[in-house]
Design a protein around this motif. Structure first.
Motif, PDB file in Angstrom:
ATOM      1  N   MET A  50      33.670  36.210  39.754  1.00  0.00           N
ATOM      2  CA  MET A  50      33.274  37.331  40.597  1.00  0.00           C
ATOM      3  C   MET A  50      33.994  37.361  41.946  1.00  0.00           C
ATOM      4  SD  MET A  50      30.908  39.482  39.447  1.00  0.00           S
ATOM      5  CE  MET A  50      30.002  40.006  40.906  1.00  0.00           C
ATOM      6  N   ILE A  51      34.662  36.282  42.304  1.00  0.00           N
ATOM      7  CA  ILE A  51      35.139  36.114  43.678  1.00  0.00           C
ATOM      8  C   ILE A  51      36.090  37.224  44.128  1.00  0.00           C
ATOM      9  CG2 ILE A  51      37.128  34.643  43.093  1.00  0.00           C
ATOM     10  CD1 ILE A  51      36.373  32.954  45.584  1.00  0.00           C
ATOM     11  N   SER A  52      36.844  37.821  43.212  1.00  0.00           N
ATOM     12  CA  SER A  52      37.811  38.863  43.595  1.00  0.00           C
ATOM     13  C   SER A  52      37.312  40.269  43.312  1.00  0.00           C
ATOM     14  CB  SER A  52      39.138  38.634  42.861  1.00  0.00           C
ATOM     15  OG  SER A  52      39.711  37.399  43.231  1.00  0.00           O
ATOM     16  N   ARG A  53      36.082  40.404  42.864  1.00  0.00           N
ATOM     17  CA  ARG A  53      35.547  41.728  42.547  1.00  0.00           C
ATOM     18  C   ARG A  53      34.940  42.381  43.787  1.00  0.00           C
ATOM     19  NH1 ARG A  53      33.967  43.252  36.968  1.00  0.00           N
ATOM     20  NH2 ARG A  53      35.208  41.953  35.583  1.00  0.00           N
ATOM     21  N   PRO A  54      35.365  43.602  44.121  1.00  0.00           N
ATOM     22  CA  PRO A  54      34.841  44.280  45.313  1.00  0.00           C
ATOM     23  C   PRO A  54      33.467  44.898  45.051  1.00  0.00           C
ATOM     24  CG  PRO A  54      36.484  45.656  44.255  1.00  0.00           C
ATOM     25  CD  PRO A  54      36.440  44.382  43.461  1.00  0.00           C
TER      26      PRO A  54
END
Length: 406
Positions: free
Chosen positions: A242-246
């Motif tokens: 999830m870390i790169s999901r806006p």
């Protein structure tokens, strides 16, 4: 190693002839197993040799060469025993299970741990798989025992964070069982140690919680805190995916954050400017050929809106990396529009209020933009509520004339 001069009496073995004989016979027996000259098809024989090897290690002088050699032989014996227990078979290269897409691994040297049985994967002699979605790793023999679905499926169906800080419900509410596999646990470690996940707030057993650490989104949003906290294996994978999901709309979740974090205000302004530059690029042939917007391909949401953030955006904002990279991209974009491209320059504005100065662009720091017609003026000339926009006035007048003369 088998020559008689190697077996001279030492002070430790005086009075213990049986021990000396055991050393000689035991080491020869172990050596034959380790070298493979002894046909070891019987698992029980290998276990006996391993037990003998362990005993010899304890009896030999510490840090001696013989003890070191015996330790190496013990390792060979254990590997051979594991090979007999788990012989390599013709396994399929791809297996699908509980939405996992397991791919057979080729690496033989990388040391990994099995997520199912929590033991080492010996790549030299064992077949193992990795899920291409959530990177769950396991022995081939553990495949049929897996009961945890792929975390990527959760990311696809539920792309949102837990925004409460460590929402603990209590071990008693979990019936003193692991929140995932339901193994009995307790804070005293009997029968299994209870380990808390800082992301979910729940307690897990040592097989489901390996004391991995991760940055917790709720602590970042509410406290601007980036210290990694201990999380369970499932939470670790979920946060990594999830870390790169806006998915974080800061102005709704915690709008006060912009009052206390100056870096966020700077990033927001840069993003707003980039959105103002975007119309120039999508109508400019040179910009499209140069693919200028691909400078932001790793943060595609920056060219779509200015209020959605990923956790990685906030981490990079705190470290200063995002400000540096975004400032550089902003400079490149502005240079194309204001200096390099004549077509983009022609889309600039003259201040219709003072009719002085250079060509203005909506992303310039000293300008103001009309919210209705998007005309650009000097900030000192135009005020949103007190100044009438000349362009809007002309448009209203033209509409009035058209209505009078259909």
């Amino acid at each position: 190693m088998g020559s008689d001069h190697e077996w001279q009496l030492s002070p430790r073995s005086v009075g213990r002839p049986s021990s000396l004989l055991a050393h000689k016979l035991g080491l020869r027996h172990v050596w034959m197993f380790a070298q493979g000259s002894f046909v070891a098809s019987d698992v029980e024989q290998l276990k006996q040799a391993i037990a003998e090897c362990k005993r010899l290690i304890l009896e030999l002088p510490e840090h001696s060469e013989k003890q070191k050699d015996t330790v190496i032989k013990l390792i060979h014996l254990r590997l051979k025993l594991q090979e007999l227990k788990d012989p390599e078979e013709d396994e399929p290269n791809l297996q699908v299970l509980l939405e996992h897409r397991f791919s057979k691994e080729k690496s033989k040297s990388v040391k990994q741990m099995c997520d199912k049985c929590s033991t080492i994967i010996w790549g030299l002699i064992q077949t193992w798989y990795t899920c291409t979605g959530c990177y769950y790793r396991c022995h081939s023999k553990c495949m049929n025992l897996i009961n945890k679905p792929c975390v990527r499926s959760k990311v696809s169906h539920q792309s949102e964070y837990e925004l409460s800080i460590c929402p603990e419900v209590g071990l008693d509410k979990q019936d003193y069982r692991c929140a995932e596999c339901r193994t009995p646990i307790s804070l005293r470690g009997v029968p299994n140690e209870a380990r808390q996940c800082d992301y979910t707030g729940q307690y897990y057993c040592s097989s489901c919680h390996w004391n991995d650490t991760a940055i917790i989104p709720s602590r970042v949003i509410h406290n601007w805190e980036f210290e990694p906290r201990q999380v369970c294996r499932t939470s670790m994978r979920y946060l990594a995916l999830m870390i790169s999901r806006p998915v974080l709309k800061l102005k709704e979740i915690n709008p006060l954050l912009f009052n206390f974090v100056e870096e966020l205000v700077e990033i927001r302004k840069l993003r707003q400017d980039i959105l103002l530059m975007k119309p120039y690029f999508i109508t400019c042939k040179e910009a499209m050929e140069a693919r200028l917007l691909l400078h932001l391909q790793d943060r595609q949401h920056f060219v779509e809106n200015d209020d959605m953030y990923s956790l990685q955006d906030l981490i990079d904002t705190s470290s200063g990396r995002l400000s540096c990279s975004l400032t550089e991209i902003h400079t490149t974009f502005a240079k194309h529009i204001k200096l390099d491209c004549e077509k983009c320059q022609a889309k600039g504005f003259m201040c219709e209020l003072c009719k002085e100065g250079d060509i203005l662009f909506p992303f310039d720091n000293h300008t103001s933009v009309c919210h209705d017609c998007f005309a650009v003026f000097h900030r000192d000339c135009y005020y949103d509520n007190s100044t009438t926009c000349p362009r809007c006035a002309r448009m209203l007048e033209r509409q009035h004339e058209e209505s009078q003369n259909p």
